[in-house]
Scaffold this active site. Structure first.
Site, PDB file in Angstrom:
ATOM      1  N   ARG A 253       0.828  -1.212   0.000  1.00  0.00           N
ATOM      2  CA  ARG A 253       0.000   0.000   0.000  1.00  0.00           C
ATOM      3  C   ARG A 253       0.861   1.261   0.000  1.00  0.00           C
ATOM      4  NH1 ARG A 253      -3.640  -0.967   5.117  1.00  0.00           N
ATOM      5  NH2 ARG A 253      -1.546  -1.556   5.653  1.00  0.00           N
TER       6      ARG A 253
ATOM      7  N   ILE B  56       3.878 -24.770  11.606  1.00  0.00           N
ATOM      8  CA  ILE B  56       3.676 -26.208  11.832  1.00  0.00           C
ATOM      9  C   ILE B  56       3.152 -26.874  10.562  1.00  0.00           C
ATOM     10  CG2 ILE B  56       2.512 -27.934  13.251  1.00  0.00           C
ATOM     11  CD1 ILE B  56       2.072 -25.754  15.361  1.00  0.00           C
TER      12      ILE B  56
ATOM     13  N   GLY C 100       3.681  -7.555  22.442  1.00  0.00           N
ATOM     14  CA  GLY C 100       3.516  -7.644  20.988  1.00  0.00           C
ATOM     15  C   GLY C 100       2.790  -8.893  20.507  1.00  0.00           C
TER      16      GLY C 100
ATOM     17  N   LYS D  38      -9.507 -21.053  11.322  1.00  0.00           N
ATOM     18  CA  LYS D  38      -8.578 -22.185  11.204  1.00  0.00           C
ATOM     19  C   LYS D  38      -9.328 -23.518  11.350  1.00  0.00           C
ATOM     20  CE  LYS D  38      -4.811 -19.301  12.829  1.00  0.00           C
ATOM     21  NZ  LYS D  38      -4.131 -18.757  14.005  1.00  0.00           N
TER      22      LYS D  38
HETATM   23  P1  NDP Z   1       0.746  -7.122   7.778  1.00  0.00           P
HETATM   24  O1  NDP Z   1      -0.357  -6.207   8.152  1.00  0.00           O
HETATM   25  O2  NDP Z   1       1.996  -7.076   8.575  1.00  0.00           O
HETATM   26  O3  NDP Z   1       1.148  -6.879   6.258  1.00  0.00           O
HETATM   27  C1  NDP Z   1       0.181  -6.679   5.253  1.00  0.00           C
HETATM   28  C2  NDP Z   1       0.884  -6.246   3.986  1.00  0.00           C
HETATM   29  O4  NDP Z   1      -0.096  -6.138   2.960  1.00  0.00           O
HETATM   30  C3  NDP Z   1       1.573  -4.885   4.087  1.00  0.00           C
HETATM   31  O5  NDP Z   1       2.821  -4.933   3.435  1.00  0.00           O
HETATM   32  C4  NDP Z   1       0.622  -3.941   3.354  1.00  0.00           C
HETATM   33  O6  NDP Z   1       1.264  -2.876   2.707  1.00  0.00           O
HETATM   34  C5  NDP Z   1       0.070  -4.879   2.316  1.00  0.00           C
HETATM   35  N1  NDP Z   1      -1.239  -4.465   1.808  1.00  0.00           N
HETATM   36  C6  NDP Z   1      -2.368  -4.207   2.506  1.00  0.00           C
HETATM   37  N2  NDP Z   1      -3.365  -3.870   1.662  1.00  0.00           N
HETATM   38  C7  NDP Z   1      -2.847  -3.934   0.429  1.00  0.00           C
HETATM   39  C8  NDP Z   1      -3.378  -3.699  -0.872  1.00  0.00           C
HETATM   40  N3  NDP Z   1      -4.646  -3.327  -1.046  1.00  0.00           N
HETATM   41  N4  NDP Z   1      -2.558  -3.853  -1.944  1.00  0.00           N
HETATM   42  C9  NDP Z   1      -1.270  -4.211  -1.775  1.00  0.00           C
HETATM   43  N5  NDP Z   1      -0.719  -4.457  -0.576  1.00  0.00           N
HETATM   44  C10 NDP Z   1      -1.498  -4.309   0.506  1.00  0.00           C
HETATM   45  O7  NDP Z   1       0.129  -8.598   7.775  1.00  0.00           O
HETATM   46  P2  NDP Z   1       0.863  -9.967   8.161  1.00  0.00           P
HETATM   47  O8  NDP Z   1       2.116 -10.080   7.406  1.00  0.00           O
HETATM   48  O9  NDP Z   1       0.909 -10.112   9.634  1.00  0.00           O
HETATM   49  O10 NDP Z   1      -0.217 -11.040   7.662  1.00  0.00           O
HETATM   50  C11 NDP Z   1      -0.353 -11.355   6.305  1.00  0.00           C
HETATM   51  C12 NDP Z   1      -1.232 -12.588   6.157  1.00  0.00           C
HETATM   52  O11 NDP Z   1      -0.621 -13.680   6.824  1.00  0.00           O
HETATM   53  C13 NDP Z   1      -2.633 -12.458   6.748  1.00  0.00           C
HETATM   54  O12 NDP Z   1      -3.533 -13.177   5.956  1.00  0.00           O
HETATM   55  C14 NDP Z   1      -2.495 -13.137   8.097  1.00  0.00           C
HETATM   56  O13 NDP Z   1      -3.711 -13.653   8.590  1.00  0.00           O
HETATM   57  C15 NDP Z   1      -1.546 -14.256   7.742  1.00  0.00           C
HETATM   58  N6  NDP Z   1      -0.810 -14.783   8.877  1.00  0.00           N
HETATM   59  C16 NDP Z   1      -0.074 -13.943   9.650  1.00  0.00           C
HETATM   60  C17 NDP Z   1       0.639 -14.439  10.720  1.00  0.00           C
HETATM   61  C18 NDP Z   1       1.462 -13.550  11.562  1.00  0.00           C
HETATM   62  O14 NDP Z   1       2.047 -14.047  12.540  1.00  0.00           O
HETATM   63  N7  NDP Z   1       1.578 -12.253  11.261  1.00  0.00           N
HETATM   64  C19 NDP Z   1       0.604 -15.876  11.057  1.00  0.00           C
HETATM   65  C20 NDP Z   1      -0.174 -16.680  10.142  1.00  0.00           C
HETATM   66  C21 NDP Z   1      -0.860 -16.136   9.105  1.00  0.00           C
HETATM   67  P3  NDP Z   1       2.084  -1.763   3.529  1.00  0.00           P
HETATM   68  O15 NDP Z   1       3.289  -2.482   4.063  1.00  0.00           O
HETATM   69  O16 NDP Z   1       2.453  -0.763   2.522  1.00  0.00           O
HETATM   70  O17 NDP Z   1       1.175  -1.280   4.595  1.00  0.00           O
HETATM   71  N1  HSE Z   2      -3.249 -13.902  15.619  1.00  0.00           N
HETATM   72  C1  HSE Z   2      -2.842 -15.242  15.350  1.00  0.00           C
HETATM   73  C2  HSE Z   2      -2.432 -15.896  16.663  1.00  0.00           C
HETATM   74  C3  HSE Z   2      -1.710 -15.231  14.351  1.00  0.00           C
HETATM   75  O1  HSE Z   2      -2.383 -15.245  17.708  1.00  0.00           O
HETATM   76  O2  HSE Z   2      -2.186 -17.095  16.670  1.00  0.00           O
HETATM   77  C4  HSE Z   2      -1.517 -16.540  13.660  1.00  0.00           C
HETATM   78  O3  HSE Z   2      -2.545 -16.865  12.784  1.00  0.00           O
END
Ligand code: NDP
Ligand code: HSE
Length: 460
Positions: A54, A143, A194, A212
């Protein structure tokens, strides 16, 4: 069909990365650091074609030429083979992934919310074009769980998948158990460290675990289960007193996601699937009770394999990126040899059992007047609703005034045998209306997960 025949050895696999946050950032790091090894494992190098975000100015670590805010244009490029989606949420992720799959591009995603809401549409699009759809990271982070369900156990009949699939809530419940802290203090600590997000509702209200559970139940039982099918209760109502009551029974409280195959009944009820999320009392002797902090663990039971346990880090950038990379390697290997990975199936189409018809056990804690006949009237309510009591424990209290008279108050804990959830709920409602019941302090389900809750002295 995607028309991907075998590719010449060495032709690069070009990846469009959608999102570069917590997970995406680690995907980029691992892709760079392990480029040579990945190429050797796949038989072709993996290259980033572009990264959609974004706010490009927030990503000075990436070469400017790779960054774009136009994710749709990126996935539409002819030099992109695979789309990795780590944006999260329903839109624009759904539209983008459908576009990618329709054009025959394989997809790797960590997006549990989207898969649990509309996985069927994504799977149909993948089937129609012959593209791969992989999503190991969507459940329990690092996992390896979905591939074992989809592939390693494909020859077996899975009967139950149950476990701790949300790290935030497990951290909170573990902190409450370790220190005796209340829910609010434990949540504050989780936020400070965090683990919990600023808006923790997806985690603490159980929705994350429910997504999930929907994904796990769909794969385990070859049946399409969505998040809306999953009965969901979170941990906001769990008190320090609940934790102490569980500890007194040599038990602990965990937020469980439970997916079960429910056999057909003698009255011709069909075999069905139950998918549910709630805080439950489990015996300390169960391996899941020892899973503390932000860790995840999932028990899988299958007819031939017996019990299997999967344990590890369920969240975090690097652990989740490990699962994403594993999927990317699998998809890339398929492209190199010109095939497609194993597809999920929903041929069984089992009905989803409504929660009211699911048999559970309850631990009901009541404040009651301690006088003759009270226990009988309480037991009568259980009997009228057809709920069998397994154990009753009374602890006495002090004198409290009632109707101008002095009367003892006592705490009564009733543990039931298994009964339909609707009958148990009706019992609790009836108990609340009894004159002798001052209050129903807490109602928790008991899940022995195949082990008797020995401290209660009652088998399941
Ligand atoms: P973040 O919020 O850290 O990152 C989201 C990213 O998506 C950012 O880089 C953001 O851009 C980008 N983004 C958002 N909207 C848009 C858009 N419209 N077009 C292009 N880019 C966009 O999320 P996470 O990395 O934590 O999570 C990502 C996925 O992984 C989710 O589905 C989450 O459920 C899944 N997940 C996450 C885990 C975790 O521990 N974090 C564990 C397991 C699954 P910008 O950087 O510019 O804001
Ligand atoms: N919010 C989720 C958790 C991240 O606390 O396990 C992993 O999906």
């Amino acid at each position: 069909m995607n028309g991907n025949g075998p590719r010449g050895n060495g032709t690069p696999i070009r990846v469009a990365l959608l999102g570069c946050g917590t997970v995406g950032g680690e995907v980029v790091r691992l892709l760079n650091e392990q480029a040579d090894e990945l190429a050797a494992r796949i038989g072709a190098p993996v290259e980033l074609a572009g990264v959609a975000v974004r706010r490009p100015h927030k990503h000075p670590e990436l070469p400017e030429g790779l960054l774009t805010t136009d994710a749709a244009a990126l996935i539409g490029r002819t030099d992109v083979d695979v789309v990795v989606e780590v944006i999260g949420g329903i839109e624009p992720a759904r539209t983008l992934l459908l576009e990618a799959l329709k054009s025959g591009k394989s997809v790797v995603t960590a997006n549990k919310m989207l898969l649990a809401e509309d996985g069927a549409t994504l799977a149909e699009a993948a089937d129609a074009s012959g593209a791969d759809l992989y999503y190991e990271a969507s459940v329990a982070g690092a996992i390896p769980l979905l591939r074992p369900l989809r592939e390693s156990l494909a020859g077996d009949r899975i009967t139950r998948v149950a476990g701790i699939v949300n790290g935030t809530t497990n951290f909170i419940l573990s902190a409450m158990t370790a220190s005796g802290a209340g829910y609010a203090d434990a949540l504050e600590e989780a936020t400070r460290l965090g683990y919990a997000e600023a808006d923790p509702s997806a985690d603490v209200d159980g929705y994350d675990a429910a997504s999930k559970a929907a994904i796990l139940a769909s794969l385990a039982f070859h049946t399409r289960v969505t998040a809306a099918d999953v009965h969901c209760e979170g941990i906001r109502g769990v008190t320090a007193a609940d934790i102490a009551a569980a500890a007194a029974l040599d038990c602990t409280i965990k937020l469980l996601a439970i997916c079960e195959r429910v056999p057909g009944g003698p009255q011709g009820d069909p075999e069905s699937v139950s998918a549910r999320v709630y805080p439950a009392i489990i015996p300390r002797s169960h391996p899941l009770a020892a899973v503390d902090g932000a860790f995840n663990a999932v028990f899988v039971e299958a007819e031939a394999a017996g019990q299997l346990m999967f344990y590890g880090q369920g969240a975090g950038g690097a652990p989740t990126a490990s699962a994403v990379l594993g999927d990317l390697v699998a998809v890339a290997r398929n492209l190199v040899v010109g095939g497609r990975g194993p597809r999920e199936s929903s041929y069984a189409s089992l009905p989803v059992r409504p929660m009211g018809a699911v048999s559970t056990r309850y631990h009901v804690s009541l404040e009651v007047a301690d006088r003759a006949g009270v226990l009988a009237s309480i037991a009568g309510e259980f009997a009228r609703k057809g709920v069998s009591i397994a154990a009753v424990r009374q602890t006495g209290g002090g004198q409290i005034p009632l109707n101008g008279e002095s009367e003892d108050e006592a705490r009564l804990v009733v543990v039931t045998h298994g009964a339909p959830d609707a009958a148990l709920a009706a019992t609790v409602e009836a108990l609340s209306g009894l004159d002798a019941v001052r209050g129903v302090d807490s109602v928790l389900r008991v899940e022995d997960l195949g082990r008797s809750v020995s401290a209660l002295g009652v088998p399941g």
